[in-house]
Design an enzyme around this catalytic site. Structure first.
Site, PDB file in Angstrom:
ATOM      1  N   SER A 142       0.926  -1.211   0.060  1.00  0.00           N
ATOM      2  CA  SER A 142      -0.033  -0.106  -0.025  1.00  0.00           C
ATOM      3  C   SER A 142       0.898   1.366   0.060  1.00  0.00           C
ATOM      4  O   SER A 142       1.843   1.532   0.702  1.00  0.00           O
ATOM      5  CB  SER A 142      -0.993   0.108   1.096  1.00  0.00           C
ATOM      6  OG  SER A 142      -1.597   1.243   1.231  1.00  0.00           O
ATOM      7  N   TYR A 155      -0.884  -1.485  10.181  1.00  0.00           N
ATOM      8  CA  TYR A 155      -1.360  -1.895   8.995  1.00  0.00           C
ATOM      9  C   TYR A 155       0.096  -1.104   8.133  1.00  0.00           C
ATOM     10  O   TYR A 155       0.387  -1.972   7.104  1.00  0.00           O
ATOM     11  CB  TYR A 155      -2.617  -0.916   8.236  1.00  0.00           C
ATOM     12  CG  TYR A 155      -2.787  -0.976   6.996  1.00  0.00           C
ATOM     13  CD1 TYR A 155      -3.589  -2.345   6.528  1.00  0.00           C
ATOM     14  CD2 TYR A 155      -2.867   0.009   5.811  1.00  0.00           C
ATOM     15  CE1 TYR A 155      -3.872  -2.456   5.233  1.00  0.00           C
ATOM     16  CE2 TYR A 155      -3.312  -0.275   4.747  1.00  0.00           C
ATOM     17  CZ  TYR A 155      -3.757  -1.342   4.198  1.00  0.00           C
ATOM     18  OH  TYR A 155      -3.865  -1.629   2.857  1.00  0.00           O
ATOM     19  N   LYS A 159       2.522  -3.491   6.015  1.00  0.00           N
ATOM     20  CA  LYS A 159       2.543  -3.208   4.294  1.00  0.00           C
ATOM     21  C   LYS A 159       4.028  -3.015   4.048  1.00  0.00           C
ATOM     22  O   LYS A 159       4.658  -3.389   2.947  1.00  0.00           O
ATOM     23  CB  LYS A 159       1.561  -2.285   3.950  1.00  0.00           C
ATOM     24  CG  LYS A 159       0.306  -2.530   4.030  1.00  0.00           C
ATOM     25  CD  LYS A 159      -0.031  -3.654   3.185  1.00  0.00           C
ATOM     26  CE  LYS A 159      -1.514  -4.077   2.956  1.00  0.00           C
ATOM     27  NZ  LYS A 159      -1.797  -5.190   2.260  1.00  0.00           N
TER      28      LYS A 159
HETATM   29  P1  NAP Z   1     -11.581  -5.677   0.807  1.00  0.00           P
HETATM   30  O1  NAP Z   1     -12.689  -5.009   0.027  1.00  0.00           O
HETATM   31  O2  NAP Z   1     -11.925  -5.486   2.438  1.00  0.00           O
HETATM   32  O3  NAP Z   1     -11.521  -7.427   0.691  1.00  0.00           O
HETATM   33  C1  NAP Z   1     -10.592  -7.998   1.353  1.00  0.00           C
HETATM   34  C2  NAP Z   1     -10.654  -9.425   0.853  1.00  0.00           C
HETATM   35  O4  NAP Z   1      -9.527 -10.074   1.726  1.00  0.00           O
HETATM   36  C3  NAP Z   1     -11.888 -10.090   0.924  1.00  0.00           C
HETATM   37  O5  NAP Z   1     -11.838 -11.149  -0.162  1.00  0.00           O
HETATM   38  C4  NAP Z   1     -11.739 -11.007   2.374  1.00  0.00           C
HETATM   39  O6  NAP Z   1     -12.412 -12.210   2.413  1.00  0.00           O
HETATM   40  C5  NAP Z   1     -10.200 -11.222   2.103  1.00  0.00           C
HETATM   41  N1  NAP Z   1      -9.675 -11.611   3.486  1.00  0.00           N
HETATM   42  C6  NAP Z   1      -9.664 -10.853   4.546  1.00  0.00           C
HETATM   43  N2  NAP Z   1      -8.977 -11.520   5.855  1.00  0.00           N
HETATM   44  C7  NAP Z   1      -8.552 -12.578   5.187  1.00  0.00           C
HETATM   45  C8  NAP Z   1      -7.924 -13.838   5.680  1.00  0.00           C
HETATM   46  N3  NAP Z   1      -7.585 -13.932   6.832  1.00  0.00           N
HETATM   47  N4  NAP Z   1      -7.542 -14.931   4.866  1.00  0.00           N
HETATM   48  C9  NAP Z   1      -8.251 -14.778   3.504  1.00  0.00           C
HETATM   49  N5  NAP Z   1      -8.665 -13.836   2.949  1.00  0.00           N
HETATM   50  C10 NAP Z   1      -9.124 -12.724   3.771  1.00  0.00           C
HETATM   51  O7  NAP Z   1     -10.232  -5.209   0.804  1.00  0.00           O
HETATM   52  P2  NAP Z   1      -9.391  -4.292  -0.483  1.00  0.00           P
HETATM   53  O8  NAP Z   1      -9.850  -2.882  -0.322  1.00  0.00           O
HETATM   54  O9  NAP Z   1      -9.990  -5.035  -1.895  1.00  0.00           O
HETATM   55  O10 NAP Z   1      -7.946  -4.502  -0.238  1.00  0.00           O
HETATM   56  C11 NAP Z   1      -7.209  -5.584  -1.136  1.00  0.00           C
HETATM   57  C12 NAP Z   1      -5.915  -5.688  -0.796  1.00  0.00           C
HETATM   58  O11 NAP Z   1      -5.291  -4.261  -1.129  1.00  0.00           O
HETATM   59  C13 NAP Z   1      -5.333  -5.527   0.677  1.00  0.00           C
HETATM   60  O12 NAP Z   1      -4.211  -6.265   1.095  1.00  0.00           O
HETATM   61  C14 NAP Z   1      -5.206  -4.199   1.295  1.00  0.00           C
HETATM   62  O13 NAP Z   1      -4.349  -3.885   2.208  1.00  0.00           O
HETATM   63  C15 NAP Z   1      -4.780  -3.644  -0.073  1.00  0.00           C
HETATM   64  N6  NAP Z   1      -4.690  -2.288  -0.350  1.00  0.00           N
HETATM   65  C16 NAP Z   1      -6.285  -1.641  -0.511  1.00  0.00           C
HETATM   66  C17 NAP Z   1      -6.260  -0.312  -0.774  1.00  0.00           C
HETATM   67  C18 NAP Z   1      -7.617   0.322  -0.939  1.00  0.00           C
HETATM   68  O14 NAP Z   1      -7.721   1.518  -0.879  1.00  0.00           O
HETATM   69  N7  NAP Z   1      -8.746  -0.351  -0.763  1.00  0.00           N
HETATM   70  C19 NAP Z   1      -5.113   0.377  -0.998  1.00  0.00           C
HETATM   71  C20 NAP Z   1      -3.994  -0.183  -0.730  1.00  0.00           C
HETATM   72  C21 NAP Z   1      -3.894  -1.380  -0.390  1.00  0.00           C
HETATM   73  P3  NAP Z   1     -13.929 -12.121   3.010  1.00  0.00           P
HETATM   74  O15 NAP Z   1     -14.781 -11.525   2.151  1.00  0.00           O
HETATM   75  O16 NAP Z   1     -14.197 -13.659   3.034  1.00  0.00           O
HETATM   76  O17 NAP Z   1     -13.746 -11.453   4.418  1.00  0.00           O
END
Ligand code: NAP
Length: 249
Positions: A142, A155, A159
């Site tokens: 991130s 977090y 990261k």
């Molecule tokens: P999200 O919408 O909250 O989705 C999270 C996903 O991870 C879901 O599929 C969830 O499954 C799964 N998950 C959570 N805990 C888990 C575990 N212990 N084991 C296996 N699966 C698990 O998140 P997102 O925003 O798409 O983020 C995806 C990645 O991008 C993350 O690593 C996040 O840190 C990174 N990121 C996001 C952003 C942003 O702005 N959104 C920015 C930078 C980086 P369930 O549905 O079953 O809970």
């Protein structure tokens, strides 16, 4: 060995992971969509992939549970004959200022975002080694892991650790042709950001992003799709930023 490359996307059911699963399936890869709680979302993603002519299955396991990860990776290889691409995307954020940070929240965020990625990389490594030049490990870090963010110490630490892990594993696995890279998204419209990127905070954030908008999951997925491709075989140990210019240089 089966012809079709096989990919595992952890947290592949929702948000950025969902877009990555769809993008890799569109490239012709067999995709394993991992999730841990929301089965309906995983089934919906698998349905979207198959409706578009792709091939995917859903697989439930918690990346923080090493034994469950080992079993899941073995199952993937037993069912598909190979594993070429692993995307460590599963992540959670539990935000809070330092003085109120609970030990259990710190531990859970590190367990899922960082140790979980290690569990998956370790279990997948010997299968990636067999895939040789087709092997790809891609970690989703991130922008805040690179620049810090108040109220997100766990977090951010996880990261930033993931970037270190990417560089170490890139060196360790390079002799066999496997590439290891990170993709570093800025703020992206998903369930994770929906709760706190609202109102005045959203306006403040938009003012700091040169491109003037929040990113889309599909835009992050494009970066992953490229790094997963055979054409990206000479890129390793890198952090590919997809942040609208929020962090440059
Ligand atoms: P999200 O919408 O909250 O989705 C999270 C996903 O991870 C879901 O599929 C969830 O499954 C799964 N998950 C959570 N805990 C888990 C575990 N212990 N084991 C296996 N699966 C698990 O998140 P997102 O925003 O798409 O983020 C995806 C990645 O991008 C993350 O690593 C996040 O840190 C990174 N990121 C996001 C952003 C942003 O702005 N959104 C920015 C930078 C980086 P369930 O549905 O079953 O809970």
């Amino acid at each position: 060995m089966a012809d079709r490359r096989v990919a595992l996307v952890t947290g592949g059911s929702r948000g950025i992971g969902r877009a990555i699963s769809i993008a890799l399936a569109r490239e012709g890869l067999q995709v394993v969509v991992n999730y841990t709680a929301q089965e309906g979302a995983a089934e919906e993603t698998v349905g979207a992939i198959t409706a578009a002519g792709g091939s995917a299955t859903a697989l439930r396991f918690d990346v923080s549970d090493a034994a469950a990860v080992n079993r899941a990776i073995q199952q993937i290889v037993d069912e598909n004959g190979r594993l070429d691409v692993v995307v460590n995307n599963a992540g959670i954020a539990i935000d809070g200022l330092l003085l109120r940070l609970k030990d259990e929240d710190w531990a859970r965020v590190l367990d899922v975002n960082l140790t979980g990625a290690l569990h998956v990389a370790r279990a997948a490594a010997r299968h990636l080694l067999k895939a040789r030049e087709s092997g790809r490990l891609i970690n989703i870090t991130s922008v805040v892991g690179e620049m810090g963010n108040a109220g997100q110490v766990s977090y951010v630490a996880a990261k930033a650790g993931l970037i270190g892990m990417t560089r170490a594993l890139a060196r360790e696995l390079a002799s066999r042709g496997i590439t290891v890279n990170a993709v570093s998204p800025g703020f992206v419209e998903t369930d994770m950001t929906a709760a706190h990127v609202t109102g005045a905070a959203r306006e403040e954030l938009l003012a700091r992003i040169p491109l003037g908008r929040i990113g889309r999951p599909e835009e992050v997925a494009e970066a992953v799709r490229f790094l997963a491709s055979l054409e990206a075989g000479y890129i390793t140990g890198q952090v590919l930023r997809c942040n609208g210019g929020l962090l440059i240089g």
